[in-house]
Design a protein around this motif. Structure first.
Motif, PDB file in Angstrom:
ATOM      1  N   GLU A  70     -21.662 -13.960   6.985  1.00  0.00           N
ATOM      2  CA  GLU A  70     -23.086 -13.640   7.014  1.00  0.00           C
ATOM      3  C   GLU A  70     -23.327 -12.293   7.695  1.00  0.00           C
ATOM      4  O   GLU A  70     -22.606 -11.923   8.618  1.00  0.00           O
ATOM      5  CB  GLU A  70     -23.835 -14.756   7.776  1.00  0.00           C
ATOM      6  N   CYS A  74     -21.156  -3.560   2.611  1.00  0.00           N
ATOM      7  CA  CYS A  74     -21.590  -4.941   2.858  1.00  0.00           C
ATOM      8  C   CYS A  74     -22.652  -4.985   3.958  1.00  0.00           C
ATOM      9  O   CYS A  74     -23.669  -5.668   3.821  1.00  0.00           O
ATOM     10  CB  CYS A  74     -20.396  -5.818   3.223  1.00  0.00           C
ATOM     11  N   VAL A 127     -17.050 -12.027   8.153  1.00  0.00           N
ATOM     12  CA  VAL A 127     -17.301 -11.517   6.801  1.00  0.00           C
ATOM     13  C   VAL A 127     -15.997 -11.306   6.031  1.00  0.00           C
ATOM     14  O   VAL A 127     -15.071 -10.648   6.508  1.00  0.00           O
ATOM     15  CB  VAL A 127     -18.095 -10.192   6.868  1.00  0.00           C
ATOM     16  N   GLY A 153     -26.006  -3.962   2.691  1.00  0.00           N
ATOM     17  CA  GLY A 153     -26.585  -4.711   1.580  1.00  0.00           C
ATOM     18  C   GLY A 153     -26.401  -4.026   0.238  1.00  0.00           C
ATOM     19  O   GLY A 153     -27.091  -4.342  -0.726  1.00  0.00           O
ATOM     20  N   SER A 180     -27.951 -12.764   3.039  1.00  0.00           N
ATOM     21  CA  SER A 180     -27.640 -13.743   1.991  1.00  0.00           C
ATOM     22  C   SER A 180     -28.876 -14.513   1.542  1.00  0.00           C
ATOM     23  O   SER A 180     -28.904 -15.070   0.459  1.00  0.00           O
ATOM     24  CB  SER A 180     -26.578 -14.721   2.480  1.00  0.00           C
ATOM     25  N   GLY A 181     -29.911 -14.542   2.386  1.00  0.00           N
ATOM     26  CA  GLY A 181     -31.107 -15.293   2.022  1.00  0.00           C
ATOM     27  C   GLY A 181     -32.089 -14.500   1.175  1.00  0.00           C
ATOM     28  O   GLY A 181     -33.117 -15.030   0.764  1.00  0.00           O
ATOM     29  N   ALA A 193     -31.256 -12.431   7.538  1.00  0.00           N
ATOM     30  CA  ALA A 193     -29.955 -12.719   6.934  1.00  0.00           C
ATOM     31  C   ALA A 193     -29.946 -12.185   5.504  1.00  0.00           C
ATOM     32  O   ALA A 193     -30.801 -12.551   4.692  1.00  0.00           O
ATOM     33  CB  ALA A 193     -29.700 -14.221   6.946  1.00  0.00           C
ATOM     34  N   GLU A 234     -22.300  -7.393  -2.061  1.00  0.00           N
ATOM     35  CA  GLU A 234     -22.413  -8.777  -1.578  1.00  0.00           C
ATOM     36  C   GLU A 234     -21.122  -9.219  -0.899  1.00  0.00           C
ATOM     37  O   GLU A 234     -20.036  -8.881  -1.375  1.00  0.00           O
ATOM     38  CB  GLU A 234     -22.635  -9.692  -2.787  1.00  0.00           C
ATOM     39  N   VAL A 235     -21.230  -9.980   0.166  1.00  0.00           N
ATOM     40  CA  VAL A 235     -20.015 -10.500   0.805  1.00  0.00           C
ATOM     41  C   VAL A 235     -19.541 -11.736   0.040  1.00  0.00           C
ATOM     42  O   VAL A 235     -20.329 -12.400  -0.634  1.00  0.00           O
ATOM     43  CB  VAL A 235     -20.250 -10.845   2.297  1.00  0.00           C
ATOM     44  N   THR A 236     -18.239 -12.026   0.143  1.00  0.00           N
ATOM     45  CA  THR A 236     -17.686 -13.224  -0.489  1.00  0.00           C
ATOM     46  C   THR A 236     -17.922 -14.435   0.398  1.00  0.00           C
ATOM     47  O   THR A 236     -18.209 -15.526  -0.078  1.00  0.00           O
ATOM     48  CB  THR A 236     -16.171 -13.036  -0.737  1.00  0.00           C
ATOM     49  N   ARG A 237     -17.798 -14.219   1.708  1.00  0.00           N
ATOM     50  CA  ARG A 237     -17.992 -15.293   2.672  1.00  0.00           C
ATOM     51  C   ARG A 237     -18.479 -14.677   3.960  1.00  0.00           C
ATOM     52  O   ARG A 237     -18.195 -13.526   4.251  1.00  0.00           O
ATOM     53  CB  ARG A 237     -16.652 -15.993   2.907  1.00  0.00           C
ATOM     54  N   LYS A 258     -14.593 -10.101   2.117  1.00  0.00           N
ATOM     55  CA  LYS A 258     -14.926  -9.516   0.827  1.00  0.00           C
ATOM     56  C   LYS A 258     -13.669  -9.506  -0.030  1.00  0.00           C
ATOM     57  O   LYS A 258     -12.671  -8.864   0.339  1.00  0.00           O
ATOM     58  CB  LYS A 258     -15.454  -8.086   0.993  1.00  0.00           C
TER      59      LYS A 258
END
Ligand code: ADP
Ligand code: MG
Length: 243
Positions: free
Chosen positions: A63, A52, A9, A55, A72-73, A70, A58-61, A11
């Motif tokens: 999961e 993060c 992860v 929730g 991000s979904g 998940a 939001e993370v930059t990269r 951020k």
């Protein structure tokens, strides 16, 4: 089975010259029913990581999984529901609504979700935080320790898969802090609650199953069931490495 899993992860806040990488490739698996403490110098990314994982940000990269979900979904509504039903958060500043009394504050997240708490569980949670006689008091009529115990009960009521507590004792005197910590520990032991807590206090950290150390946005060390002395030594070493 894990409660929370974070995979590489990142951020990053801001853009261009003002960019700050608050998390730099953090991977972490939190087992169900575990009591994990996150420690690290101020600015090392502890709050960012908690937000993060929960929730709230939001993370930059990378999961994050809550159970098998998940983050991000998820679309907005699904995310809101997940935060309300599967995650609890305890903030340093309590974050209670001033116009509601203690009981209304405790019930609020479930009430918003249109759910009624199981009365037995509600009674047990309220008994456990020791607020029985203060339920009709508003936050301003309660001490800091009592307000934080209201926040703990609120977090527990939905029986979330994981509770995140960001310096929950940071605004409390040592006695009230010890009470809140004792309650969090008991909820792990008696209810099987999964808890992740940020603290600066080595004694508080010594009650955890696991202590994870962050520095400059990276996990740099980990201890299992450490003594307060072992935590203190690690913190000192991190400071020496950094300076
Ligand atoms: P900690 O909780 O360990 O003190 P934080 O997660 O609050 O650390 O902050 C980590 C880094 O990210 C710091 O450099 C901080 O200044 C930066 N940061 C945190 N939140 C923001 C934000 N909303 N915008 C820009 N930078 C931020
Ligand atoms: Mg913080």
């Amino acid at each position: 089975m894990h409660a929370v899993h974070a995979k590489d992860v990142w951020k990053v806040y801001g853009t261009g010259e003002a960019q700050v990488a608050a998390l730099r490739g953090v991977s972490l698996t939190l087992e169900r029913g575990g009591f994990t403490v996150i420690m690290g110098p101020s600015g090392s990314g502890k709050s960012t990581l908690m937000h993060c994982l929960a929730g709230l940000d939001e993370v930059t990269r990378g999961e994050i999984l809550i159970g098998t979900t998940a983050l991000s979904g998820l679309r907005d509504r699904a995310m809101t529901r997940l935060r309300r039903e599967r995650i609890g958060f305890i903030f340093q500043q309590f974050n209670l609504l001033p116009t509601l009394n203690a009981e209304e504050n405790i019930r609020l997240p479930l009430a918003i979700a249109g759910r009624k708490p199981d009365p037995e569980w509600m009674a047990r949670v309220i008994g456990a935080v020791g607020l029985g006689e203060r339920l009709s008091h508003r936050p301003a009529q309660l001490s800091g320790g009592q307000q934080q115990r209201v926040a703990c009960a609120r977090a527990l009521l939905a029986r979330p898969e994981v509770i995140f507590a960001d310096e929950p004792t940071g605004n409390l005197d040592s006695r009230a802090g010890a009470e809140v910590l004792g309650f969090l520990k008991a909820s792990v032991r008696d209810f099987g609650q999964t808890i992740v807590m940020v603290t600066h206090d080595p004694v508080a950290a010594s009650h955890a199953d696991r202590v994870v150390f962050l520095a400059d946005g990276e996990i740099v060390h980990e201890l299992h069931e450490p003594s307060a002395d072992a935590v203190l030594d690690t913190m000192k070493n991190l400071d020496t490495v950094r300076s």
